[in-house]
Design a protein around this motif. Structure first.
Motif, PDB file in Angstrom:
ATOM      1  N   ILE A 113       0.834  -1.203   0.000  1.00  0.00           N
ATOM      2  CA  ILE A 113       0.000   0.000   0.000  1.00  0.00           C
ATOM      3  C   ILE A 113       0.871   1.258   0.000  1.00  0.00           C
ATOM      4  O   ILE A 113       1.754   1.425   0.834  1.00  0.00           O
ATOM      5  CB  ILE A 113      -0.974  -0.019   1.198  1.00  0.00           C
ATOM      6  CG1 ILE A 113      -1.941  -1.203   1.036  1.00  0.00           C
ATOM      7  CG2 ILE A 113      -1.746   1.299   1.297  1.00  0.00           C
ATOM      8  CD1 ILE A 113      -2.779  -1.487   2.262  1.00  0.00           C
ATOM      9  N   ASP A 114       0.587   2.115  -0.966  1.00  0.00           N
ATOM     10  CA  ASP A 114       1.367   3.333  -1.170  1.00  0.00           C
ATOM     11  C   ASP A 114       0.679   4.510  -0.480  1.00  0.00           C
ATOM     12  O   ASP A 114      -0.380   4.953  -0.906  1.00  0.00           O
ATOM     13  CB  ASP A 114       1.472   3.588  -2.678  1.00  0.00           C
ATOM     14  CG  ASP A 114       2.302   4.826  -3.003  1.00  0.00           C
ATOM     15  OD1 ASP A 114       2.972   5.346  -2.088  1.00  0.00           O
ATOM     16  OD2 ASP A 114       2.263   5.270  -4.164  1.00  0.00           O
ATOM     17  N   TYR A 115       1.288   4.994   0.617  1.00  0.00           N
ATOM     18  CA  TYR A 115       0.710   6.177   1.270  1.00  0.00           C
ATOM     19  C   TYR A 115       1.812   7.105   1.792  1.00  0.00           C
ATOM     20  O   TYR A 115       1.668   7.762   2.807  1.00  0.00           O
ATOM     21  CB  TYR A 115      -0.285   5.777   2.376  1.00  0.00           C
ATOM     22  CG  TYR A 115       0.298   5.073   3.587  1.00  0.00           C
ATOM     23  CD1 TYR A 115       0.244   5.666   4.848  1.00  0.00           C
ATOM     24  CD2 TYR A 115       0.906   3.827   3.477  1.00  0.00           C
ATOM     25  CE1 TYR A 115       0.770   5.038   5.964  1.00  0.00           C
ATOM     26  CE2 TYR A 115       1.425   3.194   4.582  1.00  0.00           C
ATOM     27  CZ  TYR A 115       1.362   3.791   5.825  1.00  0.00           C
ATOM     28  OH  TYR A 115       1.898   3.150   6.932  1.00  0.00           O
ATOM     29  N   ASP A 116       2.925   7.114   1.045  1.00  0.00           N
ATOM     30  CA  ASP A 116       4.051   8.012   1.340  1.00  0.00           C
ATOM     31  C   ASP A 116       4.606   7.835   2.748  1.00  0.00           C
ATOM     32  O   ASP A 116       5.009   8.810   3.377  1.00  0.00           O
ATOM     33  CB  ASP A 116       3.639   9.488   1.149  1.00  0.00           C
ATOM     34  CG  ASP A 116       3.793   9.921  -0.298  1.00  0.00           C
ATOM     35  OD1 ASP A 116       4.350   9.129  -1.074  1.00  0.00           O
ATOM     36  OD2 ASP A 116       3.353  11.029  -0.642  1.00  0.00           O
ATOM     37  N   ALA A 117       4.597   6.601   3.259  1.00  0.00           N
ATOM     38  CA  ALA A 117       5.107   6.394   4.617  1.00  0.00           C
ATOM     39  C   ALA A 117       6.437   5.644   4.612  1.00  0.00           C
ATOM     40  O   ALA A 117       6.784   4.957   5.562  1.00  0.00           O
ATOM     41  CB  ALA A 117       4.077   5.652   5.465  1.00  0.00           C
ATOM     42  N   ILE A 155       0.361  -5.525   2.063  1.00  0.00           N
ATOM     43  CA  ILE A 155       1.426  -5.158   3.006  1.00  0.00           C
ATOM     44  C   ILE A 155       1.337  -3.659   3.236  1.00  0.00           C
ATOM     45  O   ILE A 155       1.279  -2.862   2.286  1.00  0.00           O
ATOM     46  CB  ILE A 155       2.821  -5.567   2.492  1.00  0.00           C
ATOM     47  CG1 ILE A 155       2.917  -7.101   2.409  1.00  0.00           C
ATOM     48  CG2 ILE A 155       3.917  -5.022   3.412  1.00  0.00           C
ATOM     49  CD1 ILE A 155       4.261  -7.626   1.922  1.00  0.00           C
ATOM     50  N   LEU A 156       1.293  -3.290   4.519  1.00  0.00           N
ATOM     51  CA  LEU A 156       1.200  -1.885   4.923  1.00  0.00           C
ATOM     52  C   LEU A 156       2.522  -1.529   5.606  1.00  0.00           C
ATOM     53  O   LEU A 156       2.719  -1.808   6.786  1.00  0.00           O
ATOM     54  CB  LEU A 156       0.025  -1.737   5.893  1.00  0.00           C
ATOM     55  CG  LEU A 156      -0.373  -0.337   6.353  1.00  0.00           C
ATOM     56  CD1 LEU A 156      -0.831   0.528   5.196  1.00  0.00           C
ATOM     57  CD2 LEU A 156      -1.480  -0.436   7.401  1.00  0.00           C
ATOM     58  N   PRO A 157       3.478  -0.970   4.838  1.00  0.00           N
ATOM     59  CA  PRO A 157       4.764  -0.634   5.454  1.00  0.00           C
ATOM     60  C   PRO A 157       4.626   0.667   6.231  1.00  0.00           C
ATOM     61  O   PRO A 157       3.520   1.194   6.353  1.00  0.00           O
ATOM     62  CB  PRO A 157       5.689  -0.473   4.251  1.00  0.00           C
ATOM     63  CG  PRO A 157       4.782  -0.037   3.151  1.00  0.00           C
ATOM     64  CD  PRO A 157       3.403  -0.545   3.450  1.00  0.00           C
ATOM     65  N   GLY A 158       5.705   1.202   6.734  1.00  0.00           N
ATOM     66  CA  GLY A 158       5.566   2.496   7.383  1.00  0.00           C
ATOM     67  C   GLY A 158       6.783   2.926   8.173  1.00  0.00           C
ATOM     68  O   GLY A 158       7.366   2.151   8.917  1.00  0.00           O
ATOM     69  N   VAL A 159       7.159   4.171   7.958  1.00  0.00           N
ATOM     70  CA  VAL A 159       8.196   4.843   8.736  1.00  0.00           C
ATOM     71  C   VAL A 159       7.642   6.239   8.978  1.00  0.00           C
ATOM     72  O   VAL A 159       7.160   6.876   8.050  1.00  0.00           O
ATOM     73  CB  VAL A 159       9.520   4.931   7.938  1.00  0.00           C
ATOM     74  CG1 VAL A 159      10.540   5.765   8.687  1.00  0.00           C
ATOM     75  CG2 VAL A 159      10.078   3.541   7.650  1.00  0.00           C
ATOM     76  N   GLY A 160       7.666   6.714  10.225  1.00  0.00           N
ATOM     77  CA  GLY A 160       7.146   8.056  10.500  1.00  0.00           C
ATOM     78  C   GLY A 160       6.222   8.045  11.699  1.00  0.00           C
ATOM     79  O   GLY A 160       6.370   7.232  12.590  1.00  0.00           O
TER      80      GLY A 160
END
Length: 201
Positions: free
Chosen positions: A5-9, A42-47
């Motif tokens: 999933i693309d959400y700029d994270a 897949i829901l990645p994420g940094v922030g």
């Protein structure tokens, strides 16, 4: 098709590269139709928790992800992506999460011996077996985070000792979370991604 999933994270390139390494073709997308037709998400994420939820809302993805999960699509949240699986986060301000797993995302208490962020390699302790946890006990994986998911024991699969027992992997039904970065955790991390892909098939 597996959708990241693309959400700029952040961190999406590393996740896609890790999937490529295990021979899996995945697509980075924020297209609701692709998310709803995916075999797995897949829901990645940094922030930060509030920024992540705001961006998902802005892209109209909150209801789409909930719809996909409701129809049984497996979902794996990584790092911040795992944290927002909870009901709410307390980072900067109280923010409503996706609510798939009961609990709250809280700050790790800092101490002289345990600086925050919790960064680097840490050993895993198995709490309960799931489709993703085989062979993880005693393995080292890579963490970078300042917040942890305070969730009831029945949803905690794996922990890491950092002055408190940090939930390293959590799950409910077909929603899974990894607080560490499988894509930065060598063969151990690739093995977790392989198990998730197998679950999606």
């Amino acid at each position: 098709m597996l959708i990241v999933i693309d959400y700029d994270a952040g961190n999406t390139a590393n996740v896609l590269r890790a999937l490529e390494k295990i021979g899996v073709r995945a697509e980075l997308s924020a297209d609701p139709e692709k998310v709803l037709s995916a075999t797995g998400l897949i829901l990645p994420g940094v922030g930060a928790y509030p920024a992540a939820m705001a961006e998902l809302e802005k892209r109209g993805l909150v209801s789409v992800i909930k719809e996909a999960v409701a129809k049984g699509t497996p979902l794996l949240g990584i790092c911040l992506g795992m944290q927002i699986l909870t009901e709410k986060g307390l980072e900067h301000e109280e923010t409503q999460g996706l609510g798939f797993i009961p609990g709250v995302c809280r700050a790790i208490p800092a101490s002289k011996d345990r600086p925050v962020p919790h960064m680097g390699w840490n050993s895993l302790q198995l709490e309960q077996e799931t489709a993703l946890t085989a062979g993880l006990s005693g393995q080292d994986v890579y963490f970078v985070h300042s917040y942890f998911t305070d969730v009831p024991k029945e949803y905690i699969d794996v922990t890491a000792d950092y002055g408190l027992q940090i939930p390293a992997m959590i799950h409910k039904d077909k929603v899974f979370g990894a607080q560490f970065h499988p894509e930065k955790s060598g063969d151990v991390g690739l093995g977790i991604l392989e198990k998730f892909v197998a679950l999606c098939q």
